[in-house]
Design an enzyme around this catalytic site. Structure first.
Site, PDB file in Angstrom:
ATOM      1  CD  GLU A  96      -9.490  -2.819  -0.358  1.00 10.56           C
ATOM      2  OE1 GLU A  96      -9.033  -2.009   0.157  1.00 10.56           O
ATOM      3  OE2 GLU A  96      -9.205  -3.441  -1.235  1.00 10.56           O
ATOM      4  CE1 TYR A 114      -8.120   2.331  -2.365  1.00 12.69           C
ATOM      5  CE2 TYR A 114      -8.547   1.410   0.101  1.00 12.69           C
ATOM      6  CZ  TYR A 114      -8.093   1.100  -1.351  1.00 12.69           C
ATOM      7  OH  TYR A 114      -7.608  -0.060  -1.634  1.00 12.69           O
ATOM      8  CG  ASP A 123      -3.775   2.787  -2.792  1.00 17.58           C
ATOM      9  OD1 ASP A 123      -3.533   3.150  -3.885  1.00 17.58           O
ATOM     10  OD2 ASP A 123      -3.203   1.814  -2.214  1.00 17.58           O
TER      11      ASP A 123
END
Length: 351
Positions: free
Chosen positions: A49, A132, A150
């Site tokens: 991520e 996020y 996102d």
DNA sequence: AATGCGGGGTA
DNA sequence: TACCCAGCATT
């Protein structure tokens, strides 16, 4: 500006689509495996991520494989020198991410015994983990029913609701609309929505005929989904100009130095340059020598365009301070961002 | 709320 | 060329 659609966001339809069409990614647990009880490794989800922040899947894949090979656990990464992490990150961009990545690993090991926190709220207090990323990790690893918003979701939701303002002016409304749709399979839903945005509801192509969200989609109903999201007015990109100085010693080694710890390309490796300014000024060489102009390098940053005139010379090894000499064959192992690899290439070095 | 921060894929 | 990408920290 309320959001409206005749249909609630149909998470069941999205999950059914995902069960058939999920992308196969190096860090992902497939929906089939997930159903049998396989759980994602929070370390690998976190690493992926962070790499994926403002970065495409295609660019991330090889870096992810390399990092997990070098550092299979958060303990390995926490124990690695920051310098080696920056070297491995070189080329991926947004280098503050690499510093925060290392700081986060150290924090998780020191304060949490090497175990990632399981709630999005706790995760968000860690370095480099924002709204996020905290939601993504909590949803994917622990099925926390949290909205994961996102860039893909911005686009999908802007189209679904035919949002008449730029996304940044309605972010919290979109988050609320998404939140009420989050199903029990929160992690698969988050990944499903991102896959949908990446493949069906793409920036320049919307395949509405095969989209599981088409029945409620206001943009599809209007007939021109590519109209959304509405773009905010764009600022134009200024130009900055300067000189780069590639110095070689008699043995052919090249002179390198570290950039300052803050600001653009912080802590990365460079060759000396002049100041960068709107107008090109005459070069002030670091040392007197037989300087040769080797051409120009153009590099586009997010907020300006940089044009560097590249000069090279053979110089005596004294008279320089703070840097080091590197063999050309070892340049690949230096923490050189792409800009300076271009500069070295212009000077005839492999970079 | 606005700005600074990379680099590559893609049309 | 221009856009945009599984955003975050700082101001």
């Amino acid at each position: 500006m309320p959001l409206s659609s005749p249909h609630a966001l149909d998470s069941s339809a999205v999950l059914a689509w995902y069960d058939l069409h999920a992308r196969d990614l190096p860090w992902r647990v497939s929906p089939a495996d997930r159903r049998t009880g396989v759980k994602p490794d929070p370390y690998k989800i976190w690493l992926s991520e962070v790499m994926l922040q403002q970065t495409t899947v295609a660019a991330v894949k090889s870096y992810f494989v390399r990092f997990t090979s070098l550092w299979p656990t958060v303990f390995d990464l926490a124990n690695a020198p920051l310098d080696s992490v920056l070297r491995e990150w070189a080329g991926l961009g947004y280098y503050a991410r690499a510093r925060n990545l290392h700081a986060c690993a150290v924090t998780v090991v020191r304060d949490h015994g090497g175990v990632f926190p399981t709630s999005s709220v706790a995760l968000q207090s860690l370095p480099g983990i924002g709204a996020y990323t905290s939601a993504a990790i909590a949803a994917i690893c622990f099925d926390e029913p949290v909205a994961v918003l996102d860039g893909n979701l911005d686009r999908v939701l802007a189209r679904y609701y035919a949002l008449s303002v730029p996304v940044r002016d309605a972010k919290e409304q979109l988050r609320a609309a998404l939140q009420v749709a989050v199903p029990h399979r929160a992690g698969d839903f988050a990944q499903a929505m991102m896959d949908l945005g990446a493949t069906i509801c793409a920036p320049r192509n919307a395949s509405c005929l095969i989209c599981p969200l088409q029945p409620g989609c206001m943009a599809a109903r209007e007939g021109n989904p590519l109209l959304y999201p509405i773009k905010p007015a764009k600022a134009e990109r200024p130009v900055r100009k300067g000189h780069a100085f590639v110095m070689l010693d008699a043995a052919g080694d090249v002179y390198l130095q570290s950039r300052p710890g803050k600001g653009l390309l912080a802590g990365m490796t460079e060759v000396p340059t002049s100041e960068w300014s709107a107008d090109l000024v005459d070069p002030i060489y670091p040392l007197p020598a037989n300087w040769r102009h080797r051409g120009q390098v153009v590099h586009i940053f997010t907020h300006f365009r940089l044009e560097l005139e590249v000069w090279s010379a053979v110089v005596p090894p004294e008279g320089l301070d703070g840097g080091w000499w590197s063999e050309p064959a070892l340049l690949g192992g230096e923490a050189l961002p792409t800009l300076f690899r271009k500069v070295l290439a212009a000077a005839g070095l492999d970079g």
